[in-house]
Structure formats: structure tokens, C-alpha cells
Design a protein around this motif. Structure first.
Motif: not given
Ligand SMILES: Cc1cc2nc3c(=O)[nH]c(=O)nc-3n(C[C@H](O)[C@H](O)[C@H](O)COP(=O)(O)O)c2cc1C
Length: 185
Positions: A50-62, A64-75
Motif C-alpha cells: 500500500l502507498p503511504i496513507f493520505n486522506p486526499d487519496r480517499e473516496g474516488e481517489n482511492t 487500486q491496491s487499497v481497494e484490493q486490500f479493503c475487499s480482502v478485509i470485507e470478505q
């Protein structure tokens, strides 16, 4: 035996150590080898990318690697975290992954339990307990797996993890966590 009460569960295991010879990762990998008709444990390394967390890159700017990680958590039905202490705190990579999760939905009610592979690291453990009880309403404080293996060689780690005492501790920990996850309100 638990099967008549609970659905089959998938647990995601997250190590705080990116080191290939990590004792914490070895402990999680040993949990993944426990055979059960009630649950399975999958060790992920996605959080190390994952890249370094940055609130500016949340929401529609998230990213792909973060979306992938979060989907593993969700499942996952639950998370098992095992981490070393770095400079009396959580390793940056693990904290970074948690920071990405914190304002999203996936972690909110996710059951989480801790394991630990060192006889030291109490500052990290108390900080991690505080962090996890902040980010999820289902932090399982009761079930904690401790198998100290700091500074052991690969051969010694394997030997330690295969003893009947430690195999029993692992099954007991996982059964306890299944009970916690299945028994929630
Ligand atoms: C950068 C760094 C900082 C560390 N800081 C601490 C510390 O503050 N307290 C401690 O008990 N151990 C500390 N250690 C030791 C690790 O926590 C310990 O070796 C741990 O068992 C390594 O886990 P692993 O085998 O999963 O990588 C540190 C290790 C590294 C590499």
C-alpha cells in the motif's frame, strides 16, 4: 463440533513484519495449516504494497491496491494480527494499513484477535490493543495467542510450531475466536 452452530468462516491473517524469515508471519502461516471444517486462515501480504496513507487519496481517489486490500478485509469473517514491536510501537506498514481502513466501512464491526511471536513488545501490544478497540466494535480481547520465537532459526521456528503443546494452543485460539465471531449479538 462447532459446525452445527456456525457457518464456515474465513479469517484473514495480517503480519506486521514484511521480513521473509519473520516469526510473526511463520506463526500466522502455522495457523493457516490448521485443518478444520469450521474455518480457514489465509495469510495476506497485500498491506505491504500500500502507498503511504493520505486522506486526499480517499473516496474516488482511492488507489487500486487499497481497494484490493479493503475487499480482502470485507470478505473476511475476522482478522488475526501478529506483529513485532518496532521502536516501542507498531511497525509503520501495519499502522499505514490500519490508517487506510479507518474511515471506511470494512473494519467497523470486523472481529479482530491478536497473536504474538515474541516474549517482548508489550508497548506495541498495548498500543495495538488500543488501536484495534478504537477502529472496530468487535475487538476480541479474550483470545490471544502467544508463542515466543524471537531470534529462532527457521529450523527452530518450525520445530517450535510443530510441538503438540503449541499445536493445541493454536487450535484452542482459533476455536475461541470462532466462538467469539459466531456468538456476537
Ligand atoms: C527496526 C526495529 C526496531 C525494533 N524495536 C524493538 C523494540 O522497540 N522493542 C522490542 O522488544 N523489540 C524491538 N525490535 C525487535 C523485534 O520486535 C523482534 O525481533 C521481533 O521478534 C521481530 O519479529 P519478526 O520475526 O516477525 O520480524 C525491533 C526490531 C527492528 C528491526
Amino acid at each position: 463440533m462447532l459446525r452445527e452452530f456456525f457457518e464456515f468462516m474465513i479469517f484473514t491473517a495480517i503480519s506486521g513484519s514484511a521480513r521473509l524469515a519473520s516469526t510473526n508471519t511463520a506463526l500466522l502461516q502455522a495457523l493457516a495449516l490448521v485443518q478444520s471444517s469450521d474455518y480457514t486462515v489465509k495469510v495476506t501480504r497485500d498491506h505491504f504494497e500500500l502507498p503511504i496513507f493520505n486522506p486526499d487519496r480517499e473516496g474516488e481517489n482511492t488507489p487500486q491496491s487499497v481497494e484490493q486490500f479493503c475487499s480482502v478485509i470485507e470478505q473476511s469473517d475476522g482478522l488475526i494480527i501478529s506483529s513485532p514491536e518496532y521502536v516501542r510501537a507498531l511497525p509503520g506498514g501495519l499502522k499505514n494499513a490500519i490508517d487506510w481502513l479507518v474511515s471506511r466501512s470494512e473494519i467497523l464491526n470486523k472481529p479482530v484477535a491478536l497473536a504474538h511471536a515474541s516474549h517482548r513488545g508489550d508497548d506495541m501490544l498495548s498500543s495495538l490493543r488500543l488501536v484495534m478497540s478504537t477502529v472496530t466494535s468487535n475487538f476480541d480481547e479474550e483470545h490471544f495467542l502467544s508463542i515466543p520465537m524471537m531470534n529462532k532459526t527457521q529450523g527452530e521456528i518450525e520445530e517450535a510450531l510443530l510441538t503438540s503443546d503449541n499445536q493445541e494452543k493454536m487450535v484452542e485460539f482459533l476455536d475461541g475466536f470462532v466462538g467469539f465471531v459466531g456468538g456476537r449479538g
